[in-house]
Scaffold this active site. Sequence first.
Site, PDB file in Angstrom:
ATOM      1  N   GLU B  29       5.590   6.583  14.418  1.00 60.27           N
ATOM      2  CA  GLU B  29       6.498   5.443  14.490  1.00 60.27           C
ATOM      3  C   GLU B  29       7.823   5.815  13.843  1.00 60.27           C
ATOM      4  O   GLU B  29       7.835   6.317  12.721  1.00 60.27           O
ATOM      5  CB  GLU B  29       5.861   4.249  13.761  1.00 60.27           C
ATOM      6  CG  GLU B  29       4.567   3.812  14.421  1.00 60.27           C
ATOM      7  CD  GLU B  29       3.681   2.926  13.526  1.00 60.27           C
ATOM      8  OE1 GLU B  29       4.136   2.499  12.454  1.00 60.27           O
ATOM      9  OE2 GLU B  29       2.523   2.693  13.927  1.00 60.27           O
ATOM     10  N   GLU B  60      -1.692   2.386  15.228  1.00 60.76           N
ATOM     11  CA  GLU B  60      -2.184   3.593  14.533  1.00 60.76           C
ATOM     12  C   GLU B  60      -3.432   4.175  15.190  1.00 60.76           C
ATOM     13  O   GLU B  60      -3.588   5.392  15.276  1.00 60.76           O
ATOM     14  CB  GLU B  60      -2.459   3.299  13.064  1.00 60.76           C
ATOM     15  CG  GLU B  60      -1.206   3.234  12.193  1.00 60.76           C
ATOM     16  CD  GLU B  60      -0.393   1.966  12.413  1.00 60.76           C
ATOM     17  OE1 GLU B  60      -0.933   0.999  13.004  1.00 60.76           O
ATOM     18  OE2 GLU B  60       0.787   1.938  12.024  1.00 60.76           O
ATOM     19  N   PHE B  83       2.902   5.173   6.334  1.00 64.69           N
ATOM     20  CA  PHE B  83       2.559   5.052   4.914  1.00 64.69           C
ATOM     21  C   PHE B  83       1.037   5.088   4.777  1.00 64.69           C
ATOM     22  O   PHE B  83       0.317   4.593   5.654  1.00 64.69           O
ATOM     23  CB  PHE B  83       3.055   3.719   4.337  1.00 64.69           C
ATOM     24  CG  PHE B  83       4.502   3.711   3.924  1.00 64.69           C
ATOM     25  CD1 PHE B  83       4.876   4.080   2.640  1.00 64.69           C
ATOM     26  CD2 PHE B  83       5.486   3.328   4.822  1.00 64.69           C
ATOM     27  CE1 PHE B  83       6.210   4.067   2.256  1.00 64.69           C
ATOM     28  CE2 PHE B  83       6.820   3.313   4.450  1.00 64.69           C
ATOM     29  CZ  PHE B  83       7.189   3.681   3.164  1.00 64.69           C
ATOM     30  N   GLY B  85      -1.086   3.266   3.336  1.00 62.32           N
ATOM     31  CA  GLY B  85      -1.839   2.027   3.530  1.00 62.32           C
ATOM     32  C   GLY B  85      -1.986   1.624   4.984  1.00 62.32           C
ATOM     33  O   GLY B  85      -2.698   0.664   5.285  1.00 62.32           O
ATOM     34  N   PRO B  89      -6.163   1.310  10.143  1.00 66.57           N
ATOM     35  CA  PRO B  89      -6.446   0.992  11.554  1.00 66.57           C
ATOM     36  C   PRO B  89      -6.847   2.229  12.366  1.00 66.57           C
ATOM     37  O   PRO B  89      -7.483   2.105  13.405  1.00 66.57           O
ATOM     38  CB  PRO B  89      -5.127   0.412  12.066  1.00 66.57           C
ATOM     39  CG  PRO B  89      -4.424  -0.067  10.859  1.00 66.57           C
ATOM     40  CD  PRO B  89      -4.827   0.868   9.735  1.00 66.57           C
ATOM     41  N   HIS B 129       1.847   0.462   0.267  1.00 67.72           N
ATOM     42  CA  HIS B 129       2.782   1.584   0.392  1.00 67.72           C
ATOM     43  C   HIS B 129       2.584   2.652  -0.679  1.00 67.72           C
ATOM     44  O   HIS B 129       3.424   3.518  -0.839  1.00 67.72           O
ATOM     45  CB  HIS B 129       4.230   1.079   0.301  1.00 67.72           C
ATOM     46  CG  HIS B 129       4.692   0.334   1.506  1.00 67.72           C
ATOM     47  ND1 HIS B 129       4.270  -0.940   1.791  1.00 67.72           N
ATOM     48  CD2 HIS B 129       5.539   0.687   2.502  1.00 67.72           C
ATOM     49  CE1 HIS B 129       4.846  -1.348   2.915  1.00 67.72           C
ATOM     50  NE2 HIS B 129       5.617  -0.383   3.375  1.00 67.72           N
TER      51      HIS B 129
END
Lengths: 388, 336
Positions: B29, B60, B83, B85, B89, B129
């Site tokens: 992304e 993701e 990131f 976190g 997914p 993050h």
Amino acid sequence: MLTDKAGQDAYKAPSPGISAENPRRTGGNLVQLISPEGERISHPEFDLWVSDVTDEQLCSLYEDMTVIRRIDAEATALQRQGELALWPPLLGQEASQIGSGRALRDDDFVFPSYRDNGVAYCRGVEPMDLVRAWRGNASSGWDPYRHNIATQQIIIGSQSLHATGYAMGIQHDGSDSVAVAFFGDGATSEGDVSEAMVFAASFQVPVVFICQNNHWAISEPVRIQSHIQIADRASGFGIPSMRVDGNDVLAVLAVTRIALDRARKGGGPTFIEAVTYRMGPHTTADDPTRYRDANELEDWAAKDPIARLKALLRTKGLLTEEVEAKTQAKADEVARNLRAGVINMPDPAPLDLFNHVYSTPNSWIERQKDHYSRYLESFSGSTQEGAL
Amino acid sequence: MSKLTFARAINAGLRKSLENDPKVVLMGEDIGALGGVFRVTDGLQKDFGKHRVVDTPLAESAIIGTAVGLAYRGYRPVCEIQFDGFIYPAFDQIVSQVAKMHYRTQGRVKMPITIRVPFGGGIGSPEHHSESPEAYFTHTSGLRVISVSNPQDAYTMIQQAIASDDPVLYFEPKRRYHDKGEVDETADLFTALSMEKARVVSPGSDVTLVAYGPLVKTASDAAMAASDEGISVEVIDLRSLAPIDFPAVEASVRKTGRLVITHEAAQSGGLGAEIAASITERCFNYLESAPVRITGFDIPYPYSKLEMHHLPDLDRILDGVDRALGRGNSLSGLEG
Ligand SMILES: Cc1ncc(C[n+]2csc(CCOP(=O)(O)OP(=O)(O)O)c2C)c(N)n1
């Protein structure tokens, strides 16, 4: 056989193909070319896509469907006899799998689910290799690159992304082959299938999504998965879709060819909903009488894909005694070989456990393999002692 | 030799891989025109085109799942997870597909996928993050997990990861992105220290201090401070988290007899536990005291005004060194 060699299409794509350029949604109407009673229904657009199918090829579709049904029945029996740990029957889905499988070209690449044994059969996977993993003798039965079909996927919907990624690779390579994902109606609820459609549409890659709506996801009816017709899902992603009678092998062949042709010509993804029915249990481990009505099964049995083609062949005078005998003999032979092969399949060696976790050596695994092999060796000594 | 920031060093490594192998494709992304939120892929789309440096939709699972399909077709995808976190997914695709494909296909299908993950805290970010999810992946067979701690390693190890036929999770300590260091861009990949190997950052004789990623610098600073007190600390940068180069740690512990492990991730079920247990099994008789872990707490990553309490810092590490040495420390007098 209808399966084409790379680069040579057996059929000529109708041009200008209204369907090819714009395979319009067919709404609630199923694309159908053979009625449940076995009458050939003509259709101005879709007929063009099967106009090359000879009488002999019709008979070969019948043979394929009969053989795969027999493989399925034999594997189910082998499971009942304790020779296979589990088996996911495809009974009732022969037309959707053979019709689509036979539309593919050798260099197309398929990403199937666990139930798509008919598709794998069309790709040339040996019947024995279809059952290897279900016996627990190997994690996969075949080499994906030998047959251009990935190994069976158990995580629902996952393979839709793999097909889309593969199609991104095809696009990048500038080739005109196509990646095809097969999944069930339940799978359309999974995020991965939605994400696959997002990627496929955004990048306009040559992928065909074939959803076999067999009406059940284990015990959950399709209405729990989707409030709208499954084919309608695709339009929200900007992907054209077709809804086809999945028990009609000619119609499935036609729509798959349309979708493949569109993909080959750079037209991007297509979604096909093949409306069919799983007549057996989800797997040999479940009991459909707990969740579904016997009448429903009866209704669908009347639409049986093989009986339908058989009736057509009969009307056309093609179902000669000779054809029937040849077909049954082949099914018998395949089943016999499968049974013998399964029963005589050797167990894998214990240390195979550690093979292929990585493609290059890994110190953790090597240490564990070494320790375990010493442990196993320690028994060879003690057996001897015991014998003394 | 040139002086490069960490982020530029990774960029240079990615560029080299893109140049050397037409099968390498980058996906993620915002990695195109923007060059990634940390600018790690800066300029690469401009130079290699939109087909080699792909701005993907925000999905993701699809970033990793389509990479699986690309790998099936012979590509070597390098995926950026924006990131730490946001990797969850994609967890299923990573652990069920990427990690197992080679095993499931009995070695026929390779998954040379590199997954770049900016990880760790210390930059004052909002939630999701600043996480350190590495243990989830070191627990999964079939994956190789590495973490880089300096620009030179960042440069060579990203190329080694991409060249690896196995899938590699490449954890980048985001709070070090702007640190500068000497990078030899002519370094030959295959004579450079393998990403599998741990490295002794500074030799010592009293205590072995094991760290990786963002805490290697903190550990080195702690070792320097300890030496002012006359304590000789040997700092080891693990580099590879799966597999861990245990022989290297073992050799050090045999010499020092004491082990301190530090990481930002929560303690329970973390890498520190694995290292303590494995080293105890391998060289129990050489240990003079129980291994000590200095880690993040077993809490969700806290809001930024508190993160400095959560993250192991120089003083907490020194307190741990004192514990290993049996010197006075914050837990002195506590039983059990
Ligand atoms: C991610 C995931 N969730 C749950 C399961 C368990 N499971 C196996 S098959 C199945 C039903 C799938 O139904 P559908 O997609 O319609 O395919 P069908 O079995 O009908 O061919 C479920 C829930 C699974 N294999 N993977």
